[in-house]
Design an enzyme around this catalytic site. Structure first.
Site, mmCIF file in Angstrom:
data_model
loop_
_atom_site.group_PDB
_atom_site.id
_atom_site.type_symbol
_atom_site.label_atom_id
_atom_site.label_comp_id
_atom_site.label_asym_id
_atom_site.label_seq_id
_atom_site.Cartn_x
_atom_site.Cartn_y
_atom_site.Cartn_z
ATOM 1 C CE LYS A 157 -1.658 -8.929 -9.191
ATOM 2 N NZ LYS A 157 -3.017 -9.394 -9.420
ATOM 3 C CD GLU A 210 -0.677 1.833 2.856
ATOM 4 O OE1 GLU A 210 -0.285 1.786 1.664
ATOM 5 O OE2 GLU A 210 -1.865 2.036 3.174
ATOM 6 N N GLY A 218 -4.301 -10.205 -5.296
ATOM 7 C CA GLY A 218 -3.573 -9.896 -4.067
ATOM 8 C C GLY A 218 -4.055 -10.709 -2.873
ATOM 9 N NE ARG A 219 -10.466 -10.037 -3.094
ATOM 10 C CZ ARG A 219 -10.334 -9.073 -4.006
ATOM 11 N NH1 ARG A 219 -9.352 -8.211 -3.917
ATOM 12 N NH2 ARG A 219 -11.186 -8.967 -5.002
ATOM 13 C CD GLU A 238 -9.150 -5.919 -1.207
ATOM 14 O OE1 GLU A 238 -8.779 -4.911 -0.586
ATOM 15 O OE2 GLU A 238 -8.347 -6.785 -1.605
ATOM 16 C CG HIS A 243 -15.381 -14.830 28.944
ATOM 17 N ND1 HIS A 243 -16.021 -15.173 30.114
ATOM 18 C CD2 HIS A 243 -14.860 -15.981 28.454
ATOM 19 C CE1 HIS A 243 -15.873 -16.471 30.331
ATOM 20 N NE2 HIS A 243 -15.177 -16.987 29.336
ATOM 21 C CE LYS A 285 -4.991 1.245 -2.321
ATOM 22 N NZ LYS A 285 -4.578 0.267 -3.308
HETATM 23 O O1 F6P Z 1 -5.650 -1.592 -1.479
HETATM 24 C C1 F6P Z 1 -6.078 -2.917 -1.606
HETATM 25 C C2 F6P Z 1 -4.996 -3.790 -2.160
HETATM 26 O O2 F6P Z 1 -4.838 -3.542 -3.517
HETATM 27 C C3 F6P Z 1 -5.293 -5.248 -1.883
HETATM 28 O O3 F6P Z 1 -6.129 -5.816 -2.812
HETATM 29 C C4 F6P Z 1 -3.917 -5.822 -1.869
HETATM 30 O O4 F6P Z 1 -3.870 -7.075 -1.258
HETATM 31 C C5 F6P Z 1 -3.179 -4.756 -1.105
HETATM 32 O O5 F6P Z 1 -3.751 -3.543 -1.532
HETATM 33 C C6 F6P Z 1 -1.691 -4.713 -1.292
HETATM 34 O O6 F6P Z 1 -1.361 -4.530 -2.642
HETATM 35 P P1 F6P Z 1 0.100 -4.834 -3.175
HETATM 36 O O7 F6P Z 1 0.361 -6.288 -2.934
HETATM 37 O O8 F6P Z 1 0.079 -4.481 -4.625
HETATM 38 O O9 F6P Z 1 1.053 -3.985 -2.393
#
Ligand code: F6P
Length: 504
Positions: free
Chosen positions: A191, A197, A250-251, A336, A367, A477
């Site tokens: 987003k 990452e 994002g979620r 979240e 189990h 972060k």
């Molecule tokens: O660190 C949490 C977050 O901001 C989430 O809310 C989001 O889904 C994820 O990181 C990834 O963010 P982006 O889509 O901006 O890379």
């Protein structure tokens, strides 16, 4: 908390708490505490009869919903008002499914048409042969696509998709091993288009293409983002940048262009059915008042257990292999969204907020962790999710046993079993709810996910929190960035770990 809200909570806390056995003895619970929703992909049955909700609690929770302004806040969300107050944004994932503010729905439909055109062009070979997609994203940019693709491609996928989220290079290397660089595209899903990452993995994926003979690695990249300018600046051609609105969290973003890998794997028609199932749940949630509103009623049960029975967790068990990633998807959605200590008005909360969501897949979990559910000292409300139609073609014994086990667990948790030998006694009176779908298909999966989104929203309204920000993820972060940059010093424990690992 206003006077009326604290009175509503006081009234809830003062109510008697009958046992499940007493509640069943008192009358026809099933009629009052179950619901059927006939949706585009089939019926979903919701059974809360094995929870401790009774008429008095439901009435008192309805009062809580009323005094916390549930109806007005729900309308505000669908109208596109800026209900995400801390970030001054609208909350418009439902518009992606065609339900919401007219202008936002139109914008989402136009962006979906762009995405459809690219998906179909790839399927038709316009961009050369594409057999694999490495979808790089994290959190909401990965969990939804991973869940939907895993659930909906059991009979094969049009394009083989590998979702990579972890910055641990092992994750990307595993995807490389399964893909032929000559026929692989890369989706960079973020987003913000800044997430460490994702951007690190994306650069390594470009390197991999280049070192394996792809002349124009950037020509193999699709960007999925709310910040298209950043993607273009990073090197992706505008024609392969699929934007979505900043008002999609994002979620909550798998319905937007973040769903590109889903559409590429299952085809546009199935992706449209997925959106359609969610839209049917949106309309149910938007247009149904009171106890008949299924996500709202589920939220009543959630709040009963966190606030009136001090439950710190809730568990979700999917009795369907296709939904094995649902618990981890719901962890982000619920924790979240509602794992907060501050209300939307900036004041501290007055009680617990989101419980810890956990779970797994039945029958495996039976189990492993069910011992605690049946005999442990923690009371854990459990959701079971299953489908009547099997997804497999093997002997019907498999599915009969799967469902028998699912229903047996709910019955056992509730009934318990006496024994003179305490180690073999089951206390019973332990709650569960069951969601039973006709079948798992794109539409029912869409509806199930949307049900959980609205349940999470309803919880947030009654908890008086803003479910749509996530400032709690930022501090870690920032610290990680300062470690990598070597610009900060820390406590002795952290310093020692950094020194041992040779990072500092
Ligand atoms: O660190 C949490 C977050 O901001 C989430 O809310 C989001 O889904 C994820 O990181 C990834 O963010 P982006 O889509 O901006 O890379």
């Amino acid at each position: 908390m206003t006077d009326s809200t604290s009175q509503a909570w006081a009234a809830l806390k003062a109510l008697d708490k009958p046992t499940l056995a007493q509640l069943f003895a008192a009358g026809d619970r099933l009629a009052a505490y179950s619901a059927r929703l006939d949706l585009p992909g089939g019926t979903i049955r919701f059974d809360w009869s094995k929870t401790h909700l009774d008429a008095a609690h439901v009435a008192a929770f309805q009062k809580l919903a009323e005094v916390t302004g549930f109806s007005a806040k729900r309308a505000a969300m669908f109208d596109g008002e800026h209900i995400n107050v801390t970030e001054d944004r609208a909350v418009e994932h439902t518009a992606q499914r065609g339900v919401g503010n007219e202008a936002s729905v139109e914008e989402a439909q136009a962006l979906h048409l762009r995405m459809k055109a690219l998906v179909e062009a790839i399927h038709q070979g316009v961009l050369g042969e594409v057999k694999h997609l490495i979808h790089i994203g994290i959190g909401g940019s990965a969990l939804g696509p991973a869940l939907a693709i895993d659930a909906l491609t059991r009979d094969g996928a049009i394009v083989d998709v590998h979702v990579v989220s972890n910055i641990d290079g092992l994750a990307l290397e595993a995807a490389f091993r399964s893909c032929d660089p000559a026929t692989t595209m890369i989706a960079v899903a973020s987003k913000t288009f800044t997430t460490t990452e994702t951007m690190t993995n994306a650069l390594s994926a470009l390197d991999w293409l280049k070192t394996n003979g792809v002349a124009d690695p950037y020509g193999r990249v699709v960007a999925l983002t709310a910040y298209p300018d950043k993607a273009v600046e990073w090197g992706v051609d505008e024609t392969r940048v699929l934007p979505f609105s900043e008002s999609v969290g994002g979620r909550y973003s798998l319905w937007s262009s973040i769903g590109f890998p889903i559409a590429l794997a299952v085809g546009w028609d199935e992706f449209a059915e997925f959106l359609g199932g969610a839209a049917a749940m949106d309309r149910h949630f938007r247009d149904t008042d009171g106890m008949a509103n299924v996500p709202l009623r589920a939220a009543f049960a959630d709040l009963y257990y966190t606030h009136l029975r001090s439950c710190q967790t809730r568990a979700v068990f999917a009795y369907d292999e296709r939904l094995r990633l649902l618990p981890s998807y719901l962890q982000q959605l619920e924790m979240e969204s509602n794992g907060k200590s501050v209300k939307a008005d900036g004041k501290p909360v007055d009680g617990p907020t989101a419980p810890i969501t956990w779970g797994g897949v039945g029958t495996d979990a039976q189990h492993a962790v069910f011992q605690l559910l049946h005999q442990g000292t923690n009371l854990v409300p459990v959701d079971f999710i299953a489908a009547i139609q099997p997804g497999d073609d093997l002997s019907p014994d498999h599915h009969r046993n799967l469902l028998a086990n699912c229903f047996a667990q709910g019955a056992a948790l509730m009934a318990g079993k006496e024994s003179k030998d305490m180690a073999r006694a089951y206390p019973g009176n332990r709650p569960s709810a069951t969601m039973l779908c006709d079948e798992i298909n794109p539409a029912t999966l869409g509806a199930l996910i949307a049900f959980h989104e609205h349940r999470t929203f309803a919880n947030g309204v009654m908890l008086e929190i803003n479910s749509f920000d996530q400032f709690g993820v930022e501090l870690g972060k920032e610290i990680a960035k300062s470690i990598v940059a070597g610009t900060a010093s820390f406590d002795p424990s952290t310093e020692a770990l950094l020194a041992e690992a040779g990072i500092k």
